[in-house]
Design a protein around this motif. Structure first.
Motif, mmCIF file in Angstrom:
data_model
loop_
_atom_site.group_PDB
_atom_site.id
_atom_site.type_symbol
_atom_site.label_atom_id
_atom_site.label_comp_id
_atom_site.label_asym_id
_atom_site.label_seq_id
_atom_site.Cartn_x
_atom_site.Cartn_y
_atom_site.Cartn_z
ATOM 1 N N ASN A 35 0.821 -1.207 0.000
ATOM 2 C CA ASN A 35 0.000 0.000 0.000
ATOM 3 C C ASN A 35 0.858 1.262 0.000
ATOM 4 O O ASN A 35 1.957 1.284 0.563
ATOM 5 C CB ASN A 35 -0.915 -0.001 1.223
ATOM 6 C CG ASN A 35 -2.101 -0.940 1.039
ATOM 7 O OD1 ASN A 35 -2.687 -0.984 -0.029
ATOM 8 N ND2 ASN A 35 -2.429 -1.684 2.073
ATOM 9 N N SER A 36 0.348 2.330 -0.610
ATOM 10 C CA SER A 36 1.118 3.579 -0.686
ATOM 11 C C SER A 36 1.011 4.380 0.608
ATOM 12 O O SER A 36 1.894 5.156 0.937
ATOM 13 C CB SER A 36 0.634 4.420 -1.866
ATOM 14 O OG SER A 36 -0.744 4.695 -1.706
ATOM 15 N N PHE A 37 -0.081 4.173 1.355
ATOM 16 C CA PHE A 37 -0.192 4.912 2.619
ATOM 17 C C PHE A 37 0.585 4.164 3.698
ATOM 18 O O PHE A 37 0.848 2.971 3.573
ATOM 19 C CB PHE A 37 -1.662 5.065 3.016
ATOM 20 C CG PHE A 37 -2.328 3.766 3.396
ATOM 21 C CD1 PHE A 37 -2.965 3.002 2.432
ATOM 22 C CD2 PHE A 37 -2.292 3.309 4.707
ATOM 23 C CE1 PHE A 37 -3.566 1.796 2.783
ATOM 24 C CE2 PHE A 37 -2.895 2.112 5.059
ATOM 25 C CZ PHE A 37 -3.528 1.352 4.102
ATOM 26 N N ASN A 38 0.952 4.909 4.752
ATOM 27 C CA ASN A 38 1.582 4.248 5.886
ATOM 28 C C ASN A 38 1.299 5.069 7.147
ATOM 29 O O ASN A 38 0.298 5.808 7.183
ATOM 30 C CB ASN A 38 3.080 4.008 5.607
ATOM 31 C CG ASN A 38 3.825 5.287 5.287
ATOM 32 O OD1 ASN A 38 3.619 6.319 5.940
ATOM 33 N ND2 ASN A 38 4.680 5.230 4.268
ATOM 34 N N TYR A 39 2.129 4.907 8.155
ATOM 35 C CA TYR A 39 1.852 5.538 9.455
ATOM 36 C C TYR A 39 2.982 6.456 9.885
ATOM 37 O O TYR A 39 3.112 6.767 11.058
ATOM 38 C CB TYR A 39 1.591 4.442 10.504
ATOM 39 C CG TYR A 39 0.320 3.682 10.163
ATOM 40 C CD1 TYR A 39 -0.908 4.089 10.667
ATOM 41 C CD2 TYR A 39 0.347 2.615 9.270
ATOM 42 C CE1 TYR A 39 -2.082 3.450 10.312
ATOM 43 C CE2 TYR A 39 -0.825 1.957 8.914
ATOM 44 C CZ TYR A 39 -2.033 2.385 9.440
ATOM 45 O OH TYR A 39 -3.188 1.748 9.072
ATOM 46 N N THR A 40 3.804 6.879 8.908
ATOM 47 C CA THR A 40 5.014 7.627 9.228
ATOM 48 C C THR A 40 5.128 8.870 8.352
ATOM 49 O O THR A 40 4.967 8.782 7.130
ATOM 50 C CB THR A 40 6.257 6.727 9.002
ATOM 51 O OG1 THR A 40 6.063 5.500 9.704
ATOM 52 C CG2 THR A 40 7.514 7.403 9.511
ATOM 53 N N ASN A 41 5.412 9.983 8.958
ATOM 54 C CA ASN A 41 5.722 11.232 8.257
ATOM 55 C C ASN A 41 4.695 11.540 7.157
ATOM 56 O O ASN A 41 3.499 11.545 7.415
ATOM 57 C CB ASN A 41 7.155 11.191 7.686
ATOM 58 C CG ASN A 41 8.183 11.010 8.807
ATOM 59 O OD1 ASN A 41 7.863 11.229 9.985
ATOM 60 N ND2 ASN A 41 9.380 10.617 8.471
ATOM 61 N N THR A 42 5.171 11.741 5.935
ATOM 62 C CA THR A 42 4.279 12.214 4.880
ATOM 63 C C THR A 42 3.406 11.125 4.257
ATOM 64 O O THR A 42 2.665 11.390 3.311
ATOM 65 C CB THR A 42 5.084 12.900 3.763
ATOM 66 O OG1 THR A 42 6.086 11.981 3.320
ATOM 67 C CG2 THR A 42 5.733 14.172 4.250
ATOM 68 N N GLY A 43 3.503 9.893 4.777
ATOM 69 C CA GLY A 43 2.570 8.847 4.337
ATOM 70 C C GLY A 43 1.513 8.568 5.380
ATOM 71 O O GLY A 43 0.666 7.705 5.198
ATOM 72 N N GLY A 44 1.567 9.312 6.484
ATOM 73 C CA GLY A 44 0.756 8.985 7.654
ATOM 74 C C GLY A 44 -0.664 9.516 7.627
ATOM 75 O O GLY A 44 -1.066 10.237 6.705
HETATM 76 C C1 LIG Z 1 5.572 6.442 4.024
HETATM 77 O O1 LIG Z 1 4.971 6.983 2.877
HETATM 78 C C2 LIG Z 1 5.656 8.123 2.391
HETATM 79 C C3 LIG Z 1 4.807 8.704 1.277
HETATM 80 O O2 LIG Z 1 4.454 7.725 0.329
HETATM 81 C C4 LIG Z 1 7.055 7.707 1.932
HETATM 82 O O3 LIG Z 1 7.746 8.837 1.487
HETATM 83 C C5 LIG Z 1 7.785 7.087 3.115
HETATM 84 O O4 LIG Z 1 9.032 6.588 2.679
HETATM 85 C C6 LIG Z 1 6.997 5.973 3.722
HETATM 86 N N1 LIG Z 1 7.638 5.548 4.948
HETATM 87 C C7 LIG Z 1 7.720 4.288 5.304
HETATM 88 C C8 LIG Z 1 8.386 4.028 6.624
HETATM 89 O O5 LIG Z 1 7.274 3.400 4.627
#
Ligand SMILES: *[C@@H]1O[C@H](CO)[C@@H](O)[C@H](O)[C@H]1NC(C)=O
Ligand SMILES: *[C@@H]1O[C@H](CO)[C@@H](O)[C@H](O)[C@H]1NC(C)=O
Ligand SMILES: [Zn+2]
Length: 288
Positions: A35-44
């Protein structure tokens, strides 16, 4: 056979029941889409809205999940109104999606007052997403169901035709509490047996044999919190029927540490109370 005699009846009742699409697009065989979303910084979770125009409910919805469940105010499902059935499976695919760990298993049904549903998958969050009277738990499991067209055979068994394209979603959730006696829930020991093999996002392994009778009995023998909220991940779709067991399942410390090591952190922050403005809209107006 029975199936063919039922089909014309179903078509007559609801043509929209046929030719549904699955909630989660699946990758081609042998690979797992991350998945492209995550829980960190700019993907959070603060910026899920901006990742895709389909995610508008994440920042604008007023019935978003997870919530803090206030046990004095929440509704409880009435006794025997939630019929959760997942047959035993020899094994199932267990995938690391980056944003979470998911078991792909579609043999399962849920029948409640809100509808009849077919299992799509189940997955895990560490720490828990829901809170109970503000308290969080170390882990939470979500069994995701989609509306299905279901017919009860004469012998009382359920026959599912297909997913409904105008589908709605129901989630049965279990919270976990660490056991000071080393107790665990056998089903999840079988799921996590080979978790070290999927430490890298995009990989998958097979679970051991899965037997759902223990958690089904657990669900049936305790209260169930019930509310209408949303998916806790993009696109944060609303009108999701939540059913959350009031009694946490036991989890031993070794399993917890192994899961946390792979899953890391994947809990969306607690959303505003149901019906209240989305916290991101409130925050944005305060900033401006
Ligand atoms: C979280 O998603 C952002 C935006 O897609 C990306 O830049 C970042 O590397 C991702 N971080 C992790 C820990 O996967
Ligand atoms: C799911 O159910 C179908 C039909 O009963 C059966 O053929 C199949 O083996 C089941 N799959 C699993 C994983 O148990
Ligand atoms: Zn979830």
């Amino acid at each position: 056979m029975k199936v063919t005699s039922i089909l014309p009846f179903l078509i007559a009742v609801s043509a929209s029941c046929l030719h549904g699409t699955s909630l989660m697009p699946r990758a081609a065989d042998g690979t797992v889409d991350v998945n492209s979303f995550n829980y960190t910084n700019t993907g959070g979770p603060m910026v899920w809205y901006g990742l895709d125009s389909a995610n508008s409910a994440c920042s604008k919805g007023k019935h978003q999940s997870p919530i803090d469940i206030v046990t004095e105010d929440i509704d409880y499902a009435s006794a025997n109104s939630v019929h959760f059935h997942v047959p035993s499976a020899d094994n199932a695919k267990f995938e690391n999606l980056g944003s979470g760990l998911e078991v792909v298993l579609t043999n399962g049904t849920l029948v409640t007052k809100t509808g009849s549903y077919k299992l799509a998958q189940f997955h895990f969050h560490t720490p828990s997403e829901h809170r109970i009277n503000e308290e969080h738990y170390p882990m939470e499991a979500h069994f995701v169901f989609e509306t299905a067209c279901m017919y009860t055979n004469k012998d009382n068994s359920k026959f599912i035709t297909d997913l409904s394209p105008a589908g709605s979603i129901a989630v049965v959730a279990f919270l976990f509490e660490l056991s000071q006696f080393g107790y665990s829930t056998p089903l999840f020991d079988s799921v996590f047996a080979h978790i070290d093999d999927i430490a890298t996002p995009g990989t998958y392994t097979m679970t051991d044999a899965l037997d759902f009778t223990g958690i089904t009995q657990h669900l049936n023998s305790h209260g169930i919190y019930q509310y209408t909220g949303s998916l806790t991940t993009p696109p944060c779709t609303e009108e999701v029927a939540w059913y959350i067991s009031t009694e946490p399942l036991p989890l031993n410390v070794q399993s917890y540490n192994a899961v946390k090591h792979v899953l890391k952190f994947n809990a969306r922050y607690t959303q505003n109370a149901l019906g209240q403005d989305n916290l991101i809209e409130i925050a944005a107006s305060e900033v401006n």
